[in-house]
Design a protein around this motif. Sequence first.
Motif, PDB file in Angstrom:
ATOM      1  N   ASP A  40      -7.545  -0.599  -2.933  1.00 54.01           N
ATOM      2  CA  ASP A  40      -7.316  -1.210  -1.623  1.00 54.01           C
ATOM      3  C   ASP A  40      -8.628  -1.720  -1.031  1.00 54.01           C
ATOM      4  O   ASP A  40      -8.666  -2.777  -0.414  1.00 54.01           O
ATOM      5  CB  ASP A  40      -6.666  -0.199  -0.686  1.00 54.01           C
TER       6      ASP A  40
ATOM      7  N   ARG B  74       3.915   1.482  -1.022  1.00 53.25           N
ATOM      8  CA  ARG B  74       4.606   1.551  -2.321  1.00 53.25           C
ATOM      9  C   ARG B  74       3.671   2.108  -3.389  1.00 53.25           C
ATOM     10  O   ARG B  74       4.069   2.932  -4.211  1.00 53.25           O
ATOM     11  CB  ARG B  74       5.132   0.171  -2.712  1.00 53.25           C
ATOM     12  N   ALA B  75       2.416   1.654  -3.362  1.00 57.76           N
ATOM     13  CA  ALA B  75       1.441   2.167  -4.330  1.00 57.76           C
ATOM     14  C   ALA B  75       1.240   3.666  -4.149  1.00 57.76           C
ATOM     15  O   ALA B  75       1.103   4.399  -5.136  1.00 57.76           O
ATOM     16  CB  ALA B  75       0.119   1.421  -4.178  1.00 57.76           C
TER      17      ALA B  75
ATOM     18  N   VAL C  45      -5.313   4.855  -5.470  1.00 60.09           N
ATOM     19  CA  VAL C  45      -4.850   3.698  -4.697  1.00 60.09           C
ATOM     20  C   VAL C  45      -5.940   3.189  -3.742  1.00 60.09           C
ATOM     21  O   VAL C  45      -6.194   1.988  -3.655  1.00 60.09           O
ATOM     22  CB  VAL C  45      -3.567   4.047  -3.899  1.00 60.09           C
TER      23      VAL C  45
ATOM     24  N   TYR D 200       0.830  -1.206   0.000  1.00 57.99           N
ATOM     25  CA  TYR D 200       0.000   0.000   0.000  1.00 57.99           C
ATOM     26  C   TYR D 200       0.865   1.258   0.000  1.00 57.99           C
ATOM     27  O   TYR D 200       0.635   2.178  -0.783  1.00 57.99           O
ATOM     28  CB  TYR D 200      -0.923  -0.026   1.220  1.00 57.99           C
TER      29      TYR D 200
END
Length: 119
Positions: free
Chosen positions: A80, A66-67, A76, A64
Motif C-alpha cells: 500500500d 479486500r487485501a 499488505v 485495501y
Amino acid sequence: MEPRKSGNIIAPTGDPPRRGVVLVFAWSIALARGEGAALPTLNARTLLFLALSGVATGLSWLAYFRALQLAPASRVAPLDKLSLALTLVLAWGLLGEPMSWKLVMGVGMMVCGALLTLG
C-alpha cells in the motif's frame, strides 16, 4: 506458525461509517478556518477532479480491505505504501514536477524496503 489474515475486515459495511467521520471532521476544520466560502468559487474542472479523487479513494479503500481479508497486514501495508512512489512518478511524468536526486533515491529506497518486507 502461519500468520493470521485479517479476515474479519468488512469493507463494504465498515467503510461508510469511517467516511462519515472523515467527512464531518474535514468540514469542521474547513469551516473553523473560514474556508467554506471558497466552495462556490471552484470551477467545474476542479470539482470534476475532486469527484474523481473521491471515487479513486473509495476504490482504493475497498481494494485495501479486500487485501486484508486475503493476507496479513504485514504483507499488505508495504505494498500500500508504494502508492507514494507511484504518486511521485505520476507527478513528475504528468505534471512536470521536478525530481531531485534525493527524491529519486528516497523513492528507490522505499520501493526496495517494501520489496524486502515481502521476502
